[in-house]
Design an enzyme around this catalytic site. Structure first.
Site, short mmCIF file in Angstrom:
data_model
loop_
_atom_site.label_atom_id
_atom_site.label_comp_id
_atom_site.label_asym_id
_atom_site.label_seq_id
_atom_site.Cartn_x
_atom_site.Cartn_y
_atom_site.Cartn_z
N GLU A 1 0.63 -1.00 -0.07
CA GLU A 1 0.45 0.20 -0.01
C GLU A 1 0.54 1.80 0.19
O GLU A 1 0.62 2.17 -0.67
CB GLU A 1 -1.32 0.10 0.99
CG GLU A 1 -2.16 -1.17 1.45
CD GLU A 1 -3.11 -0.10 -0.16
OE1 GLU A 1 -3.42 0.68 -0.12
OE2 GLU A 1 -3.24 -2.01 -0.66
N CYS B 1 -14.96 2.53 -21.59
CA CYS B 1 -16.16 2.17 -20.57
C CYS B 1 -16.82 1.12 -21.44
O CYS B 1 -17.77 0.42 -20.39
CB CYS B 1 -17.41 2.83 -21.17
SG CYS B 1 -15.99 4.52 -20.43
S1 SF4 Z 1 -16.84 3.54 -14.45
FE1 SF4 Z 1 -18.12 4.83 -15.93
S2 SF4 Z 1 -16.17 6.12 -16.71
FE2 SF4 Z 1 -15.04 4.88 -15.49
S3 SF4 Z 1 -14.54 3.25 -17.09
FE3 SF4 Z 1 -17.24 2.42 -15.86
S4 SF4 Z 1 -18.46 3.65 -17.31
FE4 SF4 Z 1 -16.35 4.82 -18.13
#
Ligand code: SF4
Length: 345
Positions: free
Chosen positions: A49, A213
């Site tokens: 960590e 995403c």
């Molecule tokens: S949390 Fe939202 S911005 Fe991050 S990868 Fe997932 S979909 Fe994309």
């Protein structure tokens, strides 16, 4: 009422989807995880960590393995000289981390017995351990339910909820804490996998640049993704213009050795070996030969460093220097920027 139910639903979906994803796609075989049938070692978790803060993952793993080989347990660390500890940290930067670990190891081993803290609040009492680090260590070692709030988590949550507060602001911290507390799994036994999964999501999918995403297990509850505005979050800190500090580094040297002084600067390189530093150009010795100039950003400053060498016939030079053989430099606590300056000789 329906809004509350919707929020509860999305918090639950976030946690479950994240854990399921982590089990299949999270990083496995990390060197600080125990091998099958063995107990988790709080010392290794703690070291990982601390080492991975402000350090790239691959670099951190390399340093971790080297460090553990030399200091296999907390007792070895506590009983070692700080100079030796720093030499194994050399190149990682942020040396206060190593000094604090050394101090904390002594506290853990005081009284002749090894006593690791048993909760996040006790870990936090040790030098160099903040809220998020304490939460992560206790989640991994004793399954304590505490939300971690490192840079990865802040990025994920700010994007998920389209938070408009700037990174580093107290308002953002407060909001993230409330949201992360709701995301914690119901069962304490899920804390290690949940904590590892959210770290992995930030490192592998919700990356600072070009997040993936389409592969994200929590995209269905991510507001910035659903609105096509991922690039707007998290909102960055205001740009601070750094002050420039000009210094000259003087390095006396022979064919096979160099002379350095021990730094007394408690904020920067205390106990490290560095070149003789001169602020005024007119104090540079006449026999010094200019080698190169480079810039070194450190916290709020940019150091503009001119490197000068002085070739000596014998190893005698005034000013409290110590001579080091070139072949032994890697075993000494010498910052990587000083090693860079030495390479100009
Ligand atoms: S949390 Fe939202 S911005 Fe991050 S990868 Fe997932 S979909 Fe994309």
């Amino acid at each position: 009422m329906s809004k509350i139910l919707k929020n509860i639903h999305s918090d639950l979906a976030f946690t479950n989807n994240l854990i399921n994803w982590g089990k299949s796609f999270g990083r496995k075989n990390l060197p600080w995880n125990p091998s099958y049938g063995k107990k988790i070692d709080p010392y290794k978790v703690w070291l990982s960590e601390i080492m991975l803060q402000q350090t790239q993952f691959r670099t951190g793993v390399k340093y971790f393995e080297r460090f553990i080989k030399h200091f296999p347990n907390v007792k070895n660390l506590a009983e070692s000289e700080i100079e030796t500890v720093l030499s194994f940290w050399s190149g990682l930067g942020y040396y206060a981390r190593a000094k604090n670990m050394h101090k904390a190891a002594k506290i853990i081993c005081s009284g002749g017995k090894v006593n690791f803290p048993k909760s996040a609040s006790d870990w936090k009492k040790l030098p160099g351990i903040g809220f998020s680090t304490a939460a992560a260590i206790s989640a991994f070692t004793v399954n304590e339910k505490q939300p971690i709030m490192d840079a990865n988590v802040i990025r994920i949550v700010a994007r998920q909820h389209k938070l408009i507060e700037r990174i580093g602001s107290a308002k953002l911290q407060k909001k993230i804490f409330i949201i992360c507390s709701k995301h914690l799994p119901k069962s304490n036994s899920d804390m290690p996998i949940y904590t590892q999964s959210i770290m992995d999501l930030g490192a592998l999918i919700c990356r600072p640049k070009e997040p993936l995403c389409d592969l994200c297990p929590v995209s269905e509850c991510c507001l910035s993704f659903l609105e096509g505005k991922v690039g707007n979050y998290p909102v960055k800190k205001k740009k601070v213009f750094k002050n420039i500090k000009r210094v000259s580094w003087i390095i006396p040297h022979t064919q096979d050795s160099i002379a350095l002084v021990q730094s007394k600067d408690s904020k920067l390189w205390e106990n490290f070996w560095i070149p003789i530093e001169i602020q005024e150009n007119n104090l540079i010795p006449k026999k010094a030969c200019f080698l190169k100039r480079f810039k070194l950003p450190i916290s709020n400053f940019i150091f503009d460093i001119s490197v000068w060498g002085i070739l000596c016939k014998r190893k005698n030079f005034e000013g409290g220097v110590r001579w080091f053989k070139n072949s032994n430099l890697n075993e000494k606590p010498i910052p990587s920027s000083v090693k860079k300056a030495i390479s100009f000789l």
